[in-house]
Design an enzyme around this catalytic site. Structure first.
Site, short mmCIF file in Angstrom:
data_model
loop_
_atom_site.label_atom_id
_atom_site.label_comp_id
_atom_site.label_asym_id
_atom_site.label_seq_id
_atom_site.Cartn_x
_atom_site.Cartn_y
_atom_site.Cartn_z
N CYS A 215 -4.97 2.50 -3.49
CA CYS A 215 -3.71 3.07 -2.98
C CYS A 215 -2.52 2.16 -3.20
CB CYS A 215 -3.82 3.41 -1.49
SG CYS A 215 -5.03 4.66 -1.15
N HIS B 130 0.87 -1.18 0.00
CA HIS B 130 0.00 0.00 0.00
C HIS B 130 0.91 1.23 0.00
CE1 HIS B 130 -2.73 2.97 1.91
NE2 HIS B 130 -3.73 2.18 1.59
N GLN C 153 -4.18 -5.24 7.30
CA GLN C 153 -5.21 -6.15 6.81
C GLN C 153 -5.24 -7.48 7.56
OE1 GLN C 153 -7.56 -5.28 4.98
NE2 GLN C 153 -6.79 -3.40 4.06
N ASP D 242 3.46 -4.53 7.94
CA ASP D 242 2.21 -3.77 7.86
C ASP D 242 1.07 -4.75 8.08
OD1 ASP D 242 -0.15 -2.58 7.06
OD2 ASP D 242 0.68 -1.69 5.23
N LYS E 13 -9.79 -0.59 11.00
CA LYS E 13 -9.96 -1.80 10.18
C LYS E 13 -10.14 -3.03 11.08
CE LYS E 13 -6.92 -0.05 6.53
NZ LYS E 13 -7.70 0.29 5.35
C1 LIG Z 1 -2.12 -2.84 3.67
C2 LIG Z 1 -2.49 -1.46 4.15
N1 LIG Z 1 -1.55 -0.68 4.69
C3 LIG Z 1 -1.84 0.55 5.14
C4 LIG Z 1 -3.10 1.07 5.05
C5 LIG Z 1 -3.36 2.45 5.55
O1 LIG Z 1 -4.14 2.45 6.69
P1 LIG Z 1 -4.65 3.80 7.33
O2 LIG Z 1 -5.28 4.58 6.23
O3 LIG Z 1 -5.62 3.35 8.36
O4 LIG Z 1 -3.47 4.50 7.92
C6 LIG Z 1 -4.11 0.30 4.50
C7 LIG Z 1 -5.48 0.83 4.40
O5 LIG Z 1 -6.05 1.12 3.41
C8 LIG Z 1 -3.80 -0.99 4.03
O6 LIG Z 1 -4.74 -1.76 3.47
#
Ligand SMILES: Cc1ncc(COP(=O)(O)O)c(C=O)c1O
Lengths: 144, 412
Positions: free
Chosen positions: B369, B128, B208, B205, B231
């Site tokens: 993203c 992401h 998910q 990370d 999430k």
């Molecule tokens: C794999 C992953 N990393 C990071 C994020 C970013 O999360 P946040 O927008 O809650 O900071 C997301 C969310 O869309 C994600 O799916």
């Protein structure tokens, strides 16, 4: 109603776009994008004697943005810049649901009136028109 | 269509969520956008309300009863998070705004103080933007280099490829636990071990994975791990950064201000110990307490059971998606998480989402993203359905019927 949005005419413009392509120089080139959803519209045109003498679009995106671009190309070719500006405002009003289009005047574009019931999709339909409007403003600016 | 017996009764679970209760003015929605954010159980909303109604005070300050209680609840939330991911101690838990801020913190603080010109950061191709851009920024600032760990055609990460990429200049491997597009579940414990063997650190990370499977930072042996409350059935505005204590202690503050110092004069500043050093300003107190309630909710069901349930639903989804002509699913087929990115011939994902929305089915469309991943798989935009514990086979059936309807609307 979903069928209001996805009318035959719209799908036809999406599948068989009119005026997709690019122009040779000299031309005015302008890119528009909707970064949130990734829709992209690139418009190229030439102005001769105060009229849009030729125009093409390219880019990628949803059926609404691409059909709208195809209709734009069809509608503005041959029009004076003043007529084009007026048309752009009419399209915005139609997409906001503020006016009912006269099919005589708006042609295929009338099919986009249904978009006004889908607020999240209004920006898809307006993207090509914004792009053209920006291009005209810039060209106008450059000419001064 | 074959019916399926699920262990958990999703209908009972939905009863714990106000979002799924009948409302006179709103149509009920089949919610399949859980990778973007999950709905919140009553327990989380109650925790927020209860805090604001009865315990609202700033933390670590007031010398009065309520202030002490607020601090106690806030620190209890930290302990709860530590237990949730099996950290060695609560001090290894830093509250942030979310995954994005957690990774930015590591990149700026650890990266800013540790990276030298020519150092290398390995970033997987399926990340992401939240796990790409902070590294690109700090690489630019320090002269370090980003090394891209490409995915296989199946949409997985190959450990031998990682071994090939690691050099003595590699300082960090930044990798996602579960891809938010492909649904790939990465072997993060193996990745961390291989990174460590080469003398590099590893950041995971877990945005998910946190709400969907057991998570044990000691077993994974990651150096940093990040996830978002929203999430994981919790509030927005709260997230977690786990870091090994020895690393955190060497890191300079990320932001400065109130609550993160031991002593300040015009001549000299002494930073507070971890975790306070990384929590400048008034934190998201109510949200941390809400996150506590969310983690209690998750563990009241049990992550083993949630994972088993979502696995069964995933198998069902994979089978049913195959029935839709012209549908192309991205990512690995077996052994994957409940995140399904797909395209349907030339029908644009926005159009798919709009038609499904007209049937009260919520999915996401767009680039999710992850532009570099989109480039790799050759599609700028996909439609994405993603599961959570309250979804059941009825929802999947409705989605499949909805996709047939999409084809019909587009004259296929
Ligand atoms: C794999 C992953 N990393 C990071 C994020 C970013 O999360 P946040 O927008 O809650 O900071 C997301 C969310 O869309 C994600 O799916």
């Amino acid at each position: 109603m979903i069928s209001e949005l996805y009318q035959e005419i719209i799908l036809d413009h999406y599948r068989h776009p009119r005026g997709r392509g690019t122009l040779d120089e000299p031309k005015i080139h302008h890119e528009g994008a909707n970064p949130l959803c990734g829709d992209e519209v690139i418009i190229e045109f030439r102005v001769e004697d105060g009229r849009i003498s030729d125009i093409r679009f390219s880019g990628r995106g949803c059926s609404i943005s691409q059909a709208s671009a195809s209709m734009l190309v069809e509608m503005v070719k041959g029009k004076t810049l003043e007529e084009v500006r007026t048309l752009i405002q009419k399209v915005y009003a139609m997409l906001r649901g503020e006016s009912t289009p006269d099919p005589q005047e708006m042609g295929d574009l009338s099919a986009l009136a249904g978009v006004s019931h889908f607020p999240v999709r209004v920006k898809c339909a307006s993207l090509p028109w914004h792009t053209l409007e920006e291009a005209l403003n810039e060209a106008n600016h450059a000419a001064k | 269509m074959a019916t399926m017996q699920l262990e958990l009764d999703a209908r009972e679970i939905r009863k714990q969520f106000p979002f799924f209760q009948p409302h006179p003015e709103m149509r009920s929605l089949i919610y399949l956008d859980n990778a973007a954010t999950t709905q919140k159980p009553y327990a989380v909303l109650d925790a927020l309300t209860n805090f604001y109604a009865h315990h609202n005070a700033n933390v670590h300050r007031g010398a009065y009863g309520v202030g002490a209680k607020a601090s106690e609840l806030f620190e209890a939330a930290r302990e709860r998070v530590a237990r949730f991911i099996n950290a060695r101690e609560p001090a290894e838990i830093i509250f942030t705004r979310g995954t994005t801020e957690s990774i930015n913190l590591v990149a700026a603080s650890w990266g800013g103080s540790q990276l030298r010109e020519g150092d290398e950061i390995i970033v997987s191709e399926m990340e992401h933007h939240a796990n790409i851009l902070p590294w690109m920024q700090i690489a630019r600032a320090t002269g370090a280099r980003i090394v891209v760990w490409r995915i296989t055609d199946e949409g997985r990460l190959d450990l031998n490829e990682l071994r090939r990429l690691l050099t003595e200049r590699t300082r960090m491997v930044a990798v996602t636990h579960i891809s938010n597009v492909l649904g790939t579940i990465n072997p993060v414990a193996d990745i961390c071990r291989i990174a460590h063997e080469a003398g590099a650190l590893c950041l995971v990370d877990a945005a998910q994975s946190a709400a969907h499977m057991p998570l044990d930072v000691q077993a994974i042996d990651c150096d940093f791990l990040a996830f978002s409350g929203h999430k994981a059935y919790g509030p927005t505005g709260i997230g977690v950064l786990y870091g090994k204590r020895a690393l955190l202690e060497q890191m300079p503050p990320y932001q400065t201000g109130g609550g993160m110092i031991r002593k300040v004069s015009w001549e000299e500043v002494t930073w507070a110990d971890v975790p306070a050093r990384f929590e400048a300003g008034t934190p998201a107190i109510a949200e941390a307490i809400g996150l506590h309630a969310a983690l209690d909710f998750i563990d009241s069901i049990g992550r083993e059971r949630i994972a088993a349930q979502e696995h069964a639903l995933t198998e069902y989804m994979l089978a049913r998606l195959q029935e839709v002509p012209d549908l192309r699913l991205y990512g690995p087929k077996p052994d994957r998480a409940g995140i399904f990115a797909f395209t349907l011939t030339d029908i644009h994902p926005h159009d798919i989402a709009t038609v499904l929305d007209s049937r009260d089915i919520a999915i996401r469309s767009g680039h999710h993203c992850a532009h570099p991943l989109g480039e790799r798989i050759g599609v700028a935009a996909t439609a994405r359905a993603s599961l959570a514990v309250y979804n059941d086979t009825d929802h999947i059936d409705a989605l499949i019927e909805g996709l047939h309807y999409v084809r019909q609307v587009f004259g296929l």
